[in-house]
Design an enzyme around this catalytic site. Sequence first.
Site, PDB file in Angstrom:
ATOM      1  N   SER A 126      35.582  24.720  63.592  1.00  0.00           N
ATOM      2  CA  SER A 126      35.106  25.716  64.532  1.00  0.00           C
ATOM      3  C   SER A 126      36.105  26.858  64.572  1.00  0.00           C
ATOM      4  O   SER A 126      37.313  26.624  64.572  1.00  0.00           O
ATOM      5  CB  SER A 126      35.010  25.042  65.894  1.00  0.00           C
ATOM      6  OG  SER A 126      34.653  25.983  66.850  1.00  0.00           O
ATOM      7  N   HIS A 140      32.316  34.249  64.841  1.00  0.00           N
ATOM      8  CA  HIS A 140      32.434  32.839  65.223  1.00  0.00           C
ATOM      9  C   HIS A 140      31.656  32.006  64.217  1.00  0.00           C
ATOM     10  O   HIS A 140      30.596  32.414  63.758  1.00  0.00           O
ATOM     11  CB  HIS A 140      31.816  32.650  66.623  1.00  0.00           C
ATOM     12  CG  HIS A 140      31.367  31.243  66.886  1.00  0.00           C
ATOM     13  ND1 HIS A 140      30.036  30.855  66.805  1.00  0.00           N
ATOM     14  CD2 HIS A 140      32.071  30.127  67.210  1.00  0.00           C
ATOM     15  CE1 HIS A 140      29.952  29.560  67.079  1.00  0.00           C
ATOM     16  NE2 HIS A 140      31.162  29.096  67.322  1.00  0.00           N
TER      17      HIS A 140
END
Length: 336
Positions: A126, A140
């Site tokens: 992540s 992201h």
Amino acid sequence: EDEKEEELRQRFMAPPVSGLRELRRRRRELRSRMELLIMETQGEVCRALAALDPGAAFAVDTWERKEGGGGISCVLQDGEVFEKAGVNVSVVFGLLSEEAARQMRSRGKSLKAKDGKLPFCAMGVSSVIHPKNPHVPTMHFNYRYFEIEEADGTKQWWFGGGTDLTPTYLNEEDAIHFHKTLKEACDKHDLKLYPKYKKWCDDYFYIKHRGERRGIGGIFFDDVDSPSKEEVFQFVKSCAKAVVPCYIPIVKRHCHDSFTPEEKLWQQLRRGRYVEFNLVYDRGTKFGLLTPGSRIESILMSLPLTARWEYMHTPPESSKEAEILEVLRNPKDWVH
């Protein structure tokens, strides 16, 4: 064998949670292949970012979770190009908390617990990248795998993930490049995937109380468990490999653009929206905060170093600021 291990070690930011020997021994198992993929993705992305910000270095933090598993957090702070960039890997296992199980059941998972216990394994990579320059968008991405063993020993498994872009100012060329690169990764597997996951992304990153999206989207999917484990894994691999090419050229193009104090201010206000989404709606953040023994610093790594909340701020009509708001309220199709 040893050469292969050494080569992998060079590519990773730290030794993997499950140990390199163990992963190589069980390399036919999907869990091991996924852990190797997320480790490799972390290394690839960190190296690409570090190359653009030579004065800054990643702090590499290895942590353990007493309930089982652990992770590696790589965070770069206060660079010339990146205000804060984090790329985290976590591999955790143990028993699912009641709270987390409830959250999953609310998404339609029928989980049959044995004596109220559900063994699980979750792993993923992540990342959130907040650049200094308002002309470089925030990016992201997250790719993850989940496995739960039910009372009768059957395993439920699924993949989730996505990559999305949050610009402060709209640049059409960048938006098209970003979406095209992700579409190519999806199209290798099935032409239906990009339109479906692009829409899912627009719907997911929606700040309800503001009536706007967090950014200009990308792709997002969750609970994907078909056509087969192998096919979904290969699809996730293509998406993970698309991260560097979809984003790094955009950073290179704009990291030396000049900007005004007003533009910086607008970036700070947009960052405030980012925080609102992550703390109020983001499922990953919620899941992390509900999982006992999870590492809060790693979960909140997605928050920017700086942000602002101004009372009743409205940009002037037909300004550059109003232009991005229009796209956040009404998502566009960037590739057709």
